[in-house]
Design an enzyme around this catalytic site. Structure first.
Site, short mmCIF file in Angstrom:
data_model
loop_
_atom_site.label_atom_id
_atom_site.label_comp_id
_atom_site.label_asym_id
_atom_site.label_seq_id
_atom_site.Cartn_x
_atom_site.Cartn_y
_atom_site.Cartn_z
N THR A 10 0.87 -1.18 0.00
CA THR A 10 0.00 0.00 0.00
C THR A 10 0.90 1.22 0.00
OG1 THR A 10 -1.64 -1.18 1.31
CG2 THR A 10 -1.84 1.22 1.22
N LYS A 65 -7.93 1.42 -3.11
CA LYS A 65 -7.63 0.99 -1.73
C LYS A 65 -7.82 2.15 -0.75
CE LYS A 65 -5.12 -1.01 1.69
NZ LYS A 65 -5.19 -2.28 2.34
N LYS A 84 -2.01 5.05 8.57
CA LYS A 84 -1.18 5.11 7.35
C LYS A 84 -2.08 5.31 6.12
CE LYS A 84 1.46 2.32 4.13
NZ LYS A 84 2.12 1.07 3.77
P1 NAD Z 1 6.18 -5.52 7.35
O1 NAD Z 1 6.86 -4.31 7.93
O2 NAD Z 1 5.92 -6.70 8.21
O3 NAD Z 1 7.04 -6.05 6.06
C1 NAD Z 1 7.74 -5.21 5.18
C2 NAD Z 1 9.03 -5.93 4.82
O4 NAD Z 1 9.75 -5.16 3.85
C3 NAD Z 1 9.96 -6.13 6.02
O5 NAD Z 1 10.25 -7.50 6.21
C4 NAD Z 1 11.21 -5.34 5.63
O6 NAD Z 1 12.44 -5.93 6.09
C5 NAD Z 1 11.11 -5.35 4.11
N1 NAD Z 1 11.93 -4.30 3.51
C6 NAD Z 1 12.14 -3.04 3.97
N2 NAD Z 1 13.00 -2.39 3.16
C7 NAD Z 1 13.33 -3.27 2.17
C8 NAD Z 1 14.18 -3.20 1.03
N3 NAD Z 1 14.86 -2.07 0.75
N4 NAD Z 1 14.29 -4.28 0.23
C9 NAD Z 1 13.60 -5.42 0.49
N5 NAD Z 1 12.78 -5.55 1.56
C10 NAD Z 1 12.65 -4.48 2.38
O7 NAD Z 1 4.84 -4.96 6.69
P2 NAD Z 1 3.55 -5.83 6.25
O8 NAD Z 1 2.57 -5.85 7.37
O9 NAD Z 1 4.01 -7.09 5.62
O10 NAD Z 1 2.92 -4.86 5.14
C11 NAD Z 1 3.47 -4.77 3.82
C12 NAD Z 1 2.58 -3.84 3.00
O11 NAD Z 1 1.25 -4.37 2.96
C13 NAD Z 1 2.47 -2.43 3.55
O12 NAD Z 1 2.47 -1.52 2.48
C14 NAD Z 1 1.13 -2.43 4.28
O13 NAD Z 1 0.54 -1.16 4.35
C15 NAD Z 1 0.33 -3.38 3.41
N6 NAD Z 1 -0.78 -4.05 4.11
C16 NAD Z 1 -0.59 -4.62 5.33
C17 NAD Z 1 -1.67 -5.25 5.98
C18 NAD Z 1 -1.49 -5.89 7.34
O14 NAD Z 1 -2.50 -6.28 7.94
N7 NAD Z 1 -0.27 -6.07 7.84
C19 NAD Z 1 -2.92 -5.29 5.36
C20 NAD Z 1 -3.07 -4.74 4.08
C21 NAD Z 1 -1.98 -4.11 3.47
#
Ligand code: NAD
Length: 288
Positions: free
Chosen positions: A85, A160, A235
């Site tokens: 997102t 979204k 966010k």
């Molecule tokens: P998270 O923080 O658990 O995972 C993000 C991952 O990206 C981390 O493991 C981090 O190490 C990695 N990362 C950071 N910088 C990086 C780089 N330069 N190269 C490669 N990897 C890198 O977050 P999440 O909960 O998995 O969410 C991911 C996305 O999905 C976000 O945009 C969030 O808004 C969206 N989202 C999350 C949820 C939820 O319930 N968690 C629901 C819908 C959407």
């Protein structure tokens, strides 16, 4: 299909694990090292030779940085499918960069949270060329239960944040109405029975009731453990307001919801709680 998967956090790791049951998946994350996945040493290595590279990253800045690493490594005609997102402008910039290199780009943020990611029941809202959407459809079918093509690049992110702006506003409206009902001496079960079958109904009360012990099971029944964390709602609301400013759209309730969730998460006790914990917040307050 050969798939590169970059960003193996709370959402990415289970999505990649589901894909790996049916396809050849190589993952990369600088921090997370899931044991059940083949891992590369860099994002570019995970992207090389892949038919589709999926990114699942925290925000638009990280997405742009990762796109600059992976696009030069990707083979012509491959698809960059971003499921993070992020702000609409970052999604459109990354799509334009991909296109300039002979790649296809699809922005497809998800709803359904970590449970949907683990169970393969996410909903995808996608922007980008129809042909690219059709190409990744089999992957949507593994990771999710529904994928909607919303139009050109960035339109997945637009859908979204519009959806989640409605969700933030209706959750606040539902919570403040429950708190008012309490103070008027109206039983919460009676309030639910009336509203959930009347014109005040919404997903926030009918499917995710913020009052414990009322309606279907929801995070309210588990001491407001997320679920969908208040900081993730904040966010998405902030992204809606960034987009509203850029598009010159008047969104007063979106702005009010953003300010309330900012107070809740940053100056009150909302961090780490489900976004429906707005109900105990309102219930414990007086009129300012
Ligand atoms: P998270 O923080 O658990 O995972 C993000 C991952 O990206 C981390 O493991 C981090 O190490 C990695 N990362 C950071 N910088 C990086 C780089 N330069 N190269 C490669 N990897 C890198 O977050 P999440 O909960 O998995 O969410 C991911 C996305 O999905 C976000 O945009 C969030 O808004 C969206 N989202 C999350 C949820 C939820 O319930 N968690 C629901 C819908 C959407």
């Amino acid at each position: 299909m050969k798939i590169g998967f970059i960003g193996l956090g709370n959402m990415g790791a289970p999505m990649a694990a589901n894909l790996a049951l049916r396809h050849d998946v190589t993952g990369f994350d600088p921090v997370a090292r899931p044991a059940d996945l083949t891992l590369a040493d860099s994002a570019a290595d995970a992207a090389r030779h892949a038919d589709v590279v999926i990114t699942m990253l925290p925000d638009g800045k990280v997405l742009q940085a990762v796109a600059a690493q992976i696009h030069p490594a990707m083979q012509q005609g491959a698809v960059h499918l971003d499921c993070s997102t992020v702000d609409v402008d970052s999604a459109r910039a990354v799509a334009a960069q991909a296109q300039a290199r002979g790649l296809l780009a699809v922005d497809a943020p998800v709803s359904g949270g970590t449970v949907g990611a683990a169970n393969g029941t996410l909903t995808f809202m996608a922007g980008g060329p129809r042909a690219a959407f059709d190409q990744v459809q089999p992957l949507f079918a593994i990771m999710g239960q529904k994928a909607v093509h919303c139009g050109a690049a960035g339109n997945g992110q637009a859908a979204k944040i519009c959806n989640n702006m409605i969700l933030g506003v209706t959750m606040i409206a539902t919570c403040e109405a429950f708190a008012l009902a309490d103070k008027l001496g109206l039983d919460r079960q009676a309030m639910f029975d009336v509203v959930s079958t009347s014109s005040g109904a919404s997903w926030s009360i009918n499917s995710y009731c913020p009052a414990p012990g009322i309606g279907p099971v929801s995070p309210a029944d588990n001491d407001y453990k997320p679920g969908f964390a208040a900081e993730l709602m904040l966010k998405d609301l902030r992204l809606s307001q960034t987009a509203a400013v850029a598009a010159d759209a008047d969104t007063p309730l979106g702005a009010a919801a953003t300010a309330l969730y900012a107070d809740f998460v940053e100056t009150e006790d909302g961090a780490g709680r489900d976004f429906s914990a707005m109900l105990p917040r309102f219930a414990s307050r007086q009129r300012p």
